[in-house]
Design a protein around this motif. Structure first.
Motif, PDB file in Angstrom:
ATOM      1  N   SER A   1       0.821  -1.207   0.000  1.00  0.00           N
ATOM      2  CA  SER A   1       0.000   0.000   0.000  1.00  0.00           C
ATOM      3  C   SER A   1       0.858   1.261   0.000  1.00  0.00           C
ATOM      4  O   SER A   1       0.502   2.270  -0.623  1.00  0.00           O
ATOM      5  N   SER A   2       1.987   1.225   0.686  1.00  0.00           N
ATOM      6  CA  SER A   2       2.869   2.394   0.694  1.00  0.00           C
ATOM      7  C   SER A   2       3.421   2.681  -0.698  1.00  0.00           C
ATOM      8  O   SER A   2       3.583   3.840  -1.093  1.00  0.00           O
TER       9      SER A   2
ATOM     10  N   THR B   1       0.651   4.349  -2.746  1.00  0.00           N
ATOM     11  CA  THR B   1       0.537   5.763  -2.391  1.00  0.00           C
ATOM     12  C   THR B   1       1.668   6.563  -3.004  1.00  0.00           C
ATOM     13  O   THR B   1       1.456   7.661  -3.542  1.00  0.00           O
TER      14      THR B   1
ATOM     15  N   HIS C   1      -3.481   7.632   3.115  1.00  0.00           N
ATOM     16  CA  HIS C   1      -2.615   6.489   3.405  1.00  0.00           C
ATOM     17  C   HIS C   1      -2.821   5.972   4.829  1.00  0.00           C
ATOM     18  O   HIS C   1      -3.164   4.801   5.040  1.00  0.00           O
ATOM     19  N   GLY C   2      -2.640   6.832   5.824  1.00  0.00           N
ATOM     20  CA  GLY C   2      -2.831   6.410   7.205  1.00  0.00           C
ATOM     21  C   GLY C   2      -4.287   6.142   7.532  1.00  0.00           C
ATOM     22  O   GLY C   2      -4.614   5.197   8.261  1.00  0.00           O
ATOM     23  N   TYR C   3      -5.189   6.969   6.965  1.00  0.00           N
ATOM     24  CA  TYR C   3      -6.622   6.786   7.226  1.00  0.00           C
ATOM     25  C   TYR C   3      -7.086   5.418   6.750  1.00  0.00           C
ATOM     26  O   TYR C   3      -7.805   4.710   7.452  1.00  0.00           O
ATOM     27  N   ASN C   4      -6.669   5.029   5.549  1.00  0.00           N
ATOM     28  CA  ASN C   4      -7.101   3.742   4.992  1.00  0.00           C
ATOM     29  C   ASN C   4      -6.546   2.564   5.788  1.00  0.00           C
ATOM     30  O   ASN C   4      -7.203   1.541   5.945  1.00  0.00           O
ATOM     31  N   GLU C   5      -5.336   2.713   6.293  1.00  0.00           N
ATOM     32  CA  GLU C   5      -4.765   1.636   7.113  1.00  0.00           C
ATOM     33  C   GLU C   5      -5.529   1.486   8.421  1.00  0.00           C
ATOM     34  O   GLU C   5      -5.767   0.365   8.891  1.00  0.00           O
ATOM     35  N   ARG C   6      -5.929   2.612   9.000  1.00  0.00           N
ATOM     36  CA  ARG C   6      -6.684   2.548  10.249  1.00  0.00           C
ATOM     37  C   ARG C   6      -8.088   1.995  10.024  1.00  0.00           C
ATOM     38  O   ARG C   6      -8.630   1.318  10.888  1.00  0.00           O
TER      39      ARG C   6
ATOM     40  N   ILE D   1      -8.874  -0.062   7.575  1.00  0.00           N
ATOM     41  CA  ILE D   1      -8.718  -1.340   6.852  1.00  0.00           C
ATOM     42  C   ILE D   1      -9.315  -1.226   5.441  1.00  0.00           C
ATOM     43  O   ILE D   1     -10.110  -2.066   4.998  1.00  0.00           O
TER      44      ILE D   1
ATOM     45  N   LYS E   1      -7.972  -1.544   2.211  1.00  0.00           N
ATOM     46  CA  LYS E   1      -6.793  -1.984   1.477  1.00  0.00           C
ATOM     47  C   LYS E   1      -7.159  -2.280   0.027  1.00  0.00           C
ATOM     48  O   LYS E   1      -8.313  -2.477  -0.315  1.00  0.00           O
TER      49      LYS E   1
END
Length: 464
Positions: A31-32, A35, A88-93, A95, A97
């Protein structure tokens, strides 16, 4: 196509190829990495457009790199890059993906890059609707929240109706003029009646795109249900794209006297009812949605002037509003973890427990209220100046009074941030990407507010 023509259209090529690459190769990448690719492609398209001279002729049929494109493509690219950094961080929190999200953001940017380059009505319509299609997907992307799916469905149904009005309006204008080319669309002045009818139907469709009263009812539900970074992108770039479409049309068509009454009514209703509805909101995303209705009323007021100053004010305010809303929704996004932080009371004491993010949110609220020395003051000043200069004194006074009333609900958020303490634990820190996006938006608000000269020069160049 020659190399020179390809060079002018490289922003479109870059975003289109990047979107396809992310979609096809996304399952093989982290994912990184997705982005990073999205942000790099967005930045590359914006930088390329900013440093490329406008071409006086069409690169390919229906597309030309115009002075307006030289201004708007970097603006859209800036918004897309910051949206992906915030996501990026919002989607990881949350989930969220997968490659669908960054690919769809890039597809939306691709359509936004096409829109200001369009030289005929068909390309213009297809570009605008492609932007909408991308947002139908983005709004409903969070499958973990029922509100997201509901918002996506509402947006899709209302958007389909608006698309029908917009297409019918273009069809009537084509019928009356006999051509799709923007430069010759009024070649038959004897068909003024049918062209006026086309404009009337087109304005109905564009009222939905711009969230103008009474076509605004979808806005609060969609903003509330959409992921916060998507709401940031939707509330800025999609609105600027719709305003750009009207600017392109008005740049080729002499403003018609019969359009003034409906535009004036849409502007007044949006400014007054948007701000009055925002006064009653306790949900910050719904408050910003009704605030967006009012701000689009200001843009309609500038369009109504039919003057170069008014059109310049539209572009200037579009750029400023992009920075303000990216900062506002970006701060909300960075403060949302397991649950969306939506109620205004959820931000109690955040100015002390998360000073940077609280400061960004406060700065965005102060700028949206139009308090100097922020960019929001500069934008409102030029909107109302152009209206007064064009003789729209009554409408300008209504706009000024409604803007003054809006300070209450914006400053209420600031008061909640700094005038109340909370016993709740401090929000978790955010990553570098989100911090960078928030800082970039905040710097733009402050720099434009103190030194708007370079942006004003770019706006003037875009209207040549």
């Amino acid at each position: 196509m020659t190399l020179t023509e390809l060079y002018c259209l490289m922003p479109i090529v870059i975003t289109g190829c990047a979107a396809l690459f992310v979609l096809l190769c996304g399952p093989l990448l982290l994912s990184s990495s997705l982005t990073a690719i999205g942000v790099t492609a967005s930045a590359a398209a914006g930088i390329w457009a900013a440093f490329t001279a406008p071409a006086p002729i069409q690169c390919i049929p229906g597309l030309a790199f115009t002075p307006l494109a030289q201004l708007l493509i970097p603006l859209f690219s800036f918004a897309a890059a910051l949206t992906q950094l915030l996501s990026h961080g919002y989607n990881e929190r949350r989930i969220l993906k997968g490659e669908e999200y960054p690919a769809t953001v890039l597809f939306a940017l691709f359509a936004m890059c096409v829109l200001p380059c369009a030289t005929n009505m068909l390309i213009l319509f297809l570009a605008l609707e492609s932007v909408s299609f991308a947002f139908y997907i983005l709004v409903s992307m969070d499958l973990n929240r029922a509100e997201s799916g509901e918002a996506g469905l509402k947006y899709l149904l209302m958007g389909a109706v608006a698309a029908a009005f917009t297409a019918f309006g273009f069809a009537l204008i084509f019928t009356g003029s006999g051509t799709l080319a923007l430069s010759a669309a009024l070649a038959r002045p004897e068909n003024r009646a049918i062209i006026s009818a086309g404009w009337g139907v087109l304005i109905l469709g564009m009222a939905f795109k711009l969230s103008l009263v009474p076509a605004h009812l979808w806005t609060p539900d969609v903003y509330q249900g959409a992921p916060s970074p998507v709401a940031a992108f939707l509330s800025t770039s999609s609105k600027v794209a719709a305003a750009a479409l009207l600017l392109i049309l008005l740049g080729h068509f002499p403003p018609m006297a019969e359009l003034r009454a409906p535009l004036a009514l849409l502007s007044v209703l949006s400014m007054v009812l948007g701000n009055l509805a925002a006064l009653r909101q306790t949900n910050i995303k719904r408050m910003l949605a009704y605030s967006s209705v009012a701000h689009m009323g200001y843009l309609a007021l500038a369009l109504l002037t039919g003057s170069r100053d008014g059109y310049a004010a539209v572009l200037l305010y579009g750029a400023i509003y992009t920075a303000m809303n990216l900062a506002a929704f970006g701060a909300i996004s960075s403060l949302s973890f397991e649950e969306e932080r939506e109620q205004i009371t959820d931000f109690t004491g955040i100015g002390f427990s998360a000073p940077v993010r609280g400061g960004v949110l406060a700065l965005a609220m102060v700028s949206l209220a139009g308090i100097p020395p922020t960019a929001g003051f500069i934008g409102k000043f030029f909107i109302f100046y152009s209206a007064l200069k064009s003789g729209l004194i009554a409408l300008a006074v209504i706009g000024i009074l409604s803007a003054a009333a809006s300070a209450y609900f914006y400053l209420r958020v600031v008061a909640q941030l700094y005038m109340h303490r909370s016993e709740a634990p401090a929000p978790k820190p955010v990553g570098f990407a989100e911090g960078l996006a928030l800082c970039a938006a905040s710097v733009c608000i402050l720099v434009i507010g103190v030194y708007p000269g370079p942006l004003l020069e770019m706006v003037e160049s875009a209207l040549r």
